[in-house]
Design a protein around this motif. Sequence first.
Motif, PDB file in Angstrom:
ATOM      1  N   SER A  11      22.520  42.328  13.430  1.00 17.36           N
ATOM      2  CA  SER A  11      21.746  41.386  14.252  1.00 17.36           C
ATOM      3  C   SER A  11      20.982  40.366  13.403  1.00 17.36           C
ATOM      4  O   SER A  11      20.869  39.200  13.804  1.00 17.36           O
ATOM      5  CB  SER A  11      20.805  42.122  15.217  1.00 17.36           C
ATOM      6  N   THR A  15      21.748  36.302  13.626  1.00 18.04           N
ATOM      7  CA  THR A  15      20.634  35.400  13.977  1.00 18.04           C
ATOM      8  C   THR A  15      20.503  34.329  12.887  1.00 18.04           C
ATOM      9  O   THR A  15      20.361  33.130  13.190  1.00 18.04           O
ATOM     10  CB  THR A  15      19.291  36.182  14.078  1.00 18.04           C
ATOM     11  N   ALA A 146      14.723  42.280  12.155  1.00 26.23           N
ATOM     12  CA  ALA A 146      16.061  42.798  12.497  1.00 26.23           C
ATOM     13  C   ALA A 146      16.240  44.023  11.612  1.00 26.23           C
ATOM     14  O   ALA A 146      17.283  44.220  10.999  1.00 26.23           O
ATOM     15  CB  ALA A 146      17.118  41.735  12.212  1.00 26.23           C
ATOM     16  N   VAL A 262      14.826  42.026  17.084  1.00 26.12           N
ATOM     17  CA  VAL A 262      16.164  41.889  17.655  1.00 26.12           C
ATOM     18  C   VAL A 262      17.017  43.084  17.221  1.00 26.12           C
ATOM     19  O   VAL A 262      16.728  43.715  16.203  1.00 26.12           O
ATOM     20  CB  VAL A 262      16.774  40.518  17.196  1.00 26.12           C
ATOM     21  N   GLY A 263      18.053  43.379  17.995  1.00 29.27           N
ATOM     22  CA  GLY A 263      18.962  44.481  17.634  1.00 29.27           C
ATOM     23  C   GLY A 263      18.302  45.835  17.828  1.00 29.27           C
ATOM     24  O   GLY A 263      17.493  46.027  18.741  1.00 29.27           O
ATOM     25  N   GLN A 268      17.820  47.294  21.530  1.00 29.27           N
ATOM     26  CA  GLN A 268      18.916  46.668  22.289  1.00 29.27           C
ATOM     27  C   GLN A 268      20.197  47.483  22.116  1.00 29.27           C
ATOM     28  O   GLN A 268      21.149  47.073  21.441  1.00 29.27           O
ATOM     29  CB  GLN A 268      19.089  45.213  21.831  1.00 29.27           C
ATOM     30  N   THR A 279      25.526  44.638  21.713  1.00 31.80           N
ATOM     31  CA  THR A 279      24.253  44.306  22.358  1.00 31.80           C
ATOM     32  C   THR A 279      23.275  43.675  21.356  1.00 31.80           C
ATOM     33  O   THR A 279      22.519  42.766  21.706  1.00 31.80           O
ATOM     34  CB  THR A 279      23.648  45.564  23.002  1.00 31.80           C
ATOM     35  N   GLY A 280      23.312  44.136  20.103  1.00 31.62           N
ATOM     36  CA  GLY A 280      22.454  43.533  19.070  1.00 31.62           C
ATOM     37  C   GLY A 280      22.862  42.090  18.804  1.00 31.62           C
ATOM     38  O   GLY A 280      22.015  41.206  18.612  1.00 31.62           O
ATOM     39  N   LEU A 281      24.179  41.834  18.802  1.00 34.41           N
ATOM     40  CA  LEU A 281      24.661  40.456  18.608  1.00 34.41           C
ATOM     41  C   LEU A 281      24.261  39.583  19.795  1.00 34.41           C
ATOM     42  O   LEU A 281      23.891  38.417  19.648  1.00 34.41           O
ATOM     43  CB  LEU A 281      26.191  40.454  18.452  1.00 34.41           C
ATOM     44  N   HIS A 282      24.337  40.194  20.980  1.00 31.55           N
ATOM     45  CA  HIS A 282      23.932  39.475  22.203  1.00 31.55           C
ATOM     46  C   HIS A 282      22.435  39.097  22.106  1.00 31.55           C
ATOM     47  O   HIS A 282      22.037  37.970  22.402  1.00 31.55           O
ATOM     48  CB  HIS A 282      24.188  40.403  23.402  1.00 31.55           C
ATOM     49  N   ALA A 284      20.779  38.715  19.378  1.00 31.83           N
ATOM     50  CA  ALA A 284      20.646  37.685  18.333  1.00 31.83           C
ATOM     51  C   ALA A 284      20.941  36.305  18.909  1.00 31.83           C
ATOM     52  O   ALA A 284      20.236  35.327  18.624  1.00 31.83           O
ATOM     53  CB  ALA A 284      21.610  37.991  17.189  1.00 31.83           C
TER      54      ALA A 284
END
Length: 376
Positions: A11, A15, A146, A262-263, A268, A279-282, A284
């Motif tokens: 993540s 980001t 992150a 994040v992540g 997440q 979900t972590g990428l989402h 980000a």
Amino acid sequence: MKVSVIGASVSGLFTAYLLAKEGVEVEVYERGNVLGWPPRTLIVTNKINEILDFIPEEAIINRIRYVELFSRSRSARLELSSPDLVVEREKLLNLLARLAKEAGAKMVFNHQFEGFAQFGRKIVVSLRNLETGEEHRRSTDILIGADGALSAVSRAASRNGHHLTALVQAKVLLPEKANADTSQVWFDSDQTKYFHWLIPESNRVGAVGLITENIQEADACLKVFLKKRGLETLEFQTALIPMHHFEWLGGFLTPGRNVFVVGDAAGQVKVTTVGGVVTGLHGARALATAVLNGKNYRKELRELKLELDLHLLVRRVLNWFNEKDYDSLLSMLDGGLKDILQEWTRDELSNSFLSLILKEPRLITLGAKALLKSLL
Ligand SMILES: Cc1cc2nc3c(=O)[nH]c(=O)nc-3n(C[C@H](O)[C@H](O)[C@H](O)COP(=O)(O)OP(=O)(O)OC[C@H]3O[C@@H](n4cnc5c(N)ncnc54)[C@H](O)[C@@H]3O)c2cc1C
């Protein structure tokens, strides 16, 4: 604008890439001295391609077309309309790091985040160089944690952290009968509220794992499972995973509205399967959009929050399932449920949830019975 990201993993790197390619000055601080350590085999849905906006081909080591599910006396086989991807984490991180660097992000290894202080709109970040032991201070406009399940950024901003669960995985020689394009999942509620899995990485090697409340328990259960099936272990992978909860998914953490997580640091994670990569990428992507456009991160997270809340609801029900309930669930798959589960990935529960219930109303009775057990 200068952004400091703590943690060079999925993540944080994504980001950093999204921000740097829009011209933001980004520095990523990582306490490790290499990317992707310890090794980890990841299985993700092909939703990853949509969120990344490209296919991470060089990190994909296998594609899974079929999923076999087993309960005490039933089984079911799903043929996925879009295959799951087996990804080598180190390769994925190297790919994301290369993109971030090419976009202009600066990567600093061996630097551990230790705290921060807010001075007006500015943040001063304290970092320790783990090679020399020296402390450095860096001024920044935005700080992004992150830094995983035990996020020091989140704790420095006085959040209490997440409920954690333990994941243990073993790399094994693939049993003769196993197919490289088929993952297997066993529900055994005496051993774990979650499940055991086998994910083939190739014709030769696979990853077997399970999730339970703590590492000792997970370790012991996995060893029993490996022995029972006569699987030869090559290495173990262990970690704590944060659990998403209904209230919070990561807004700003300080009154200055310039510290975010994040992540895994923001919990997440899909708590049905404890998958946190997509979900972590989402998360980000949502955070980068918020930072770049001066928007509210919490609002940008709405779609992800709905998805994760539905997973949490399903998990709360599954936590009270016994062997008989899993038998009933698998027997229902032979109706129209199977088609829906084959069509939609587990990162698209918000698309499939209603269709699943409308197709099989007995799911409501099964779920209600489980929830009732939780109240007794
Ligand atoms: C064995 C195992 C198997 C898994 N399998 C899957 C799977 O199949 N599919 C899936 O979707 N998910 C899986 N997960 C979960 C997934 O790996 C995580 O959800 C995901 O890696 C989270 O990424 P992240 O970038 O948020 O955090 P992390 O990957 O935890 O990265 C955090 C980074 O921050 C760094 N860091 C931490 N503290 C500091 C500090 N103070 N200063 C500087 N740097 C710091 C760490 O060194 C690390 O590089 C698995 C997890 C484990 C443990």
